[in-house]
Design an enzyme around this catalytic site. Structure first.
Site: not given
Length: 328
Positions: A124, A176
């Site tokens: 990764s 949000k």
């Protein structure tokens, strides 16, 4: 009369003890000062003042570390450093942490020959930073790959319902603070996160393609999240050679004209104390002792937090599966 004699003896004993501790304290302070002055004068780092190969080790989870970035810049400016071995043993970490480290290492590679050595694991973001080097070596059985991006989040809505707890919120817009942990994830929030992940993923894929001389399609075919042994990675052109530090040094000598038999010296953030002119190994040890005591307490508390919740933002990390409990 005997009382006066006893008092006199006790007084002399006290004076001897006091003199001893005063002398010990003076010697201790003198040692700290002398070691600090020697360090400031460069004696403590005299090995780094002669020609050598710098070993920069990246171990554990990768996060954005300003001290580490400063150290890399310092290595790039050190005239005695003739080459750099980036020694990696990391499953990855935050994507932005990997990006910051990659950018700093690319700047280093423009000034110093840089070779990456993947040890046990470089996956990764651990593989991402290996891409900063102009040559990558790994052991036959090193773990690498896991090219991809992850965004993890938990949801305890059912548990809260069982406990009779209800959460509510007033938002400026539906997306949000999404996703949250107390309501089911909406399709819109999931789509937003998918866009976020894929944008970062495309950046990673293009980086692999650019640095490994692959087409974007070839890079994408290797970036399905799976891990590879060093042997597999070599076949897929994700690394350049099988080997360890000896192979990395050999490449520096044969391909980058680094002088043979130069010593390899560790450069680490812990040893870089130039910000403290009178720092000495003794005073550093005292500080480290206090810090370890503090971080040990914090580490015990952090252990209560699930591993997937300890990294903020997008994550590029290979999570090794935990061994399952065996039934007797």
């Amino acid at each position: 009369m005997s009382l006066d004699a006893d008092a006199l003896v006790d007084r002399r004993r006290m004076r001897r003890k006091l003199s001893f501790w005063r002398g010990a304290a003076f010697i201790l302070v003198a040692l700290v000062v002398i070691a600090g002055i020697a360090y400031a004068a460069g004696f403590a780092g005299i090995g780094k003042r002669s020609a050598h190969i710098a070993r920069l080790s990246i171990d554990g989870v990768i996060l954005e570390n300003r001290d580490q970035l400063k150290l890399i810049e310092k290595i790039s400016k050190a005239k005695a450093v003739k080459g750099v071995i980036l020694s990696i043993n990391s499953p990855g970490g935050s994507t932005t942490g990997g990006e910051a480290l990659y950018d700093a290492l690319r700047k280093l590679a423009e000034k110093k020959p840089l070779v990456a050595e993947i040890r046990t694991v470089g996956a990764s973001a651990g593989y991402m930073i290996a891409l900063s080097a102009d040559h990558i070596v790994a052991r036959y059985n090193s773990i690498t790959g896991s090219i991809g991006v992850l965004f993890q989040f938990g949801n305890i809505a059912k548990l809260m319902e069982t406990l009779g707890v209800q959460m509510d919120a007033v938002k400026s817009a539906p997306l949000k603070a999404e996703p949250d942990f107390y309501t089911p994830t909406s399709p819109e929030a999931r789509a937003m996160l998918k866009t976020l992940v894929m944008d970062s993923y495309d950046w990673f894929v293009n980086l692999v393609a650019e640095r490994r001389g692959l087409s974007v399609e070839e890079a994408r075919s290797r970036a399905d999240g799976q891990i590879y042994t060093g042997h597999n990675a070599l076949d897929l052109k994700l690394i350049d050679a099988i080997g360890g530090e000896d192979a990395a040094i050999s490449w520096l000598e044969t391909e980058r004209s680094v002088a043979k038999d130069l010593p390899v010296i560790n450069w680490s953030v812990d040893e870089d104390q130039d910000g403290l002119p009178l720092a000495s190994s003794m005073s550093q040890s005292l500080g480290e002792g206090f810090a370890k005591g503090l971080t040990g307490s914090l580490g015990a508390a952090k252990g209560l937090i699930p591993r997937g919740l300890t990294l903020d933002g997008l994550v590029s990390v290979w999570q090794a599966p935990e061994a399952a409990d065996e039934n007797p």
